[in-house]
Enzyme design. Sequence first.
Site, PDB file in Angstrom:
ATOM      1  N   GLY A  64       0.802  -1.220   0.000  1.00 36.31           N
ATOM      2  CA  GLY A  64       0.000   0.000   0.000  1.00 36.31           C
ATOM      3  C   GLY A  64       0.832   1.265   0.000  1.00 36.31           C
ATOM      4  N   HIS A  65       0.136   2.389  -0.113  1.00 37.33           N
ATOM      5  CA  HIS A  65       0.818   3.684  -0.213  1.00 37.33           C
ATOM      6  C   HIS A  65       1.599   4.033   1.057  1.00 37.33           C
ATOM      7  CE1 HIS A  65      -3.290   5.649   1.050  1.00 37.33           C
ATOM      8  NE2 HIS A  65      -2.753   4.948   2.026  1.00 37.33           N
ATOM      9  N   ASN A  66       2.730   4.676   0.849  1.00 32.83           N
ATOM     10  CA  ASN A  66       3.612   5.151   1.919  1.00 32.83           C
ATOM     11  C   ASN A  66       4.235   4.037   2.752  1.00 32.83           C
ATOM     12  OD1 ASN A  66       1.495   7.607   1.568  1.00 32.83           O
ATOM     13  ND2 ASN A  66       3.483   8.392   2.216  1.00 32.83           N
TER      14      ASN A  66
END
Length: 318
Positions: free
Chosen positions: A229-231
């Site tokens: 997922g993001h980050n």
Amino acid sequence: MTLKEIAEIVACDYSGENLHVESMNTLKDATPSQISFVSNAKYVKDIKDSNACAIIVDEKTKANVPDGCVALVVENPYWEMAKLSKYFAPAIEDNSLPKAKIGEGSKVSDKAEIANGAVVGKNCTILAGVYVGANSTIGDNTVLYPNVVVYRDCTVGSNCIIHANSTIGGDGFGFATSKMGEHLKIYQNGNAIVEDEVEIGSCVTIDRAVFGSTVIKKGAHIDNLVQIGHNCEVGEFSVMVAQSGLAGSTKLGRNVVMGGQSAASGHIEIAAFNQFAARSGITKSIKESGKTFAGFPLMEHKSWLRLQGKIAKLLKKS
């Protein structure tokens, strides 16, 4: 954009200095030319140390914004941040950028597309169906198998192998929700970085960051059908086995091993050299290193084995 333009977008009254704002960022990472927001009480403590020129807050939080920083007061900061993120999103492709640069010795299929502003290093192999987006960089000696997609502004290091149909830098799963249950997309304006000597299997998705970068560190090995997922941050030489996944903003330390179908919830940190058996469910940060875990709820592997033994005995008795 100017602060007055931003205030108009987020439906906020503002009559102060019309500062120029370059982009959005988190409270901790924002610079004096950036705007940030607070939508969760646990981040209020970070306001005093933020360098943002302006912060989107609600009525309860505005008193925490220090002098010299503009408080843009709205009813729902998270919703307004999502609305504003669209205005700072870069163009998907930019014909004003210079033509792509291809390094000496690299072989690029006629059926691949390298967008303007992209740079491909030396001795790379780029096969049919590959797309490398604007301002992206591919290091030396890297192989991109058919239909790999590298979105704009992303980086893939040297000596990497990315297998067919994987996507680097697609949008993270982020949206704000109104009181009426409507969903508003949060534009993912960061990027994804894959460092050197990483191998990524087929049909892997590595989402770009909302702000900043999603990072896959040097020497990591990622199996087929993995979702990151993001980050997120995957530590050096970590291993993620097929169908494992990380929710947004999770950080794996060095040499973490995640077995098949294991998963970690978002915003947690896992210390180095920990291992997780197949189908492990990780919901809290793990600060100790060098242990092996299993199960859901998660427990040390030895305890999980004893538990399974006791359950088996109970079933025999019944």
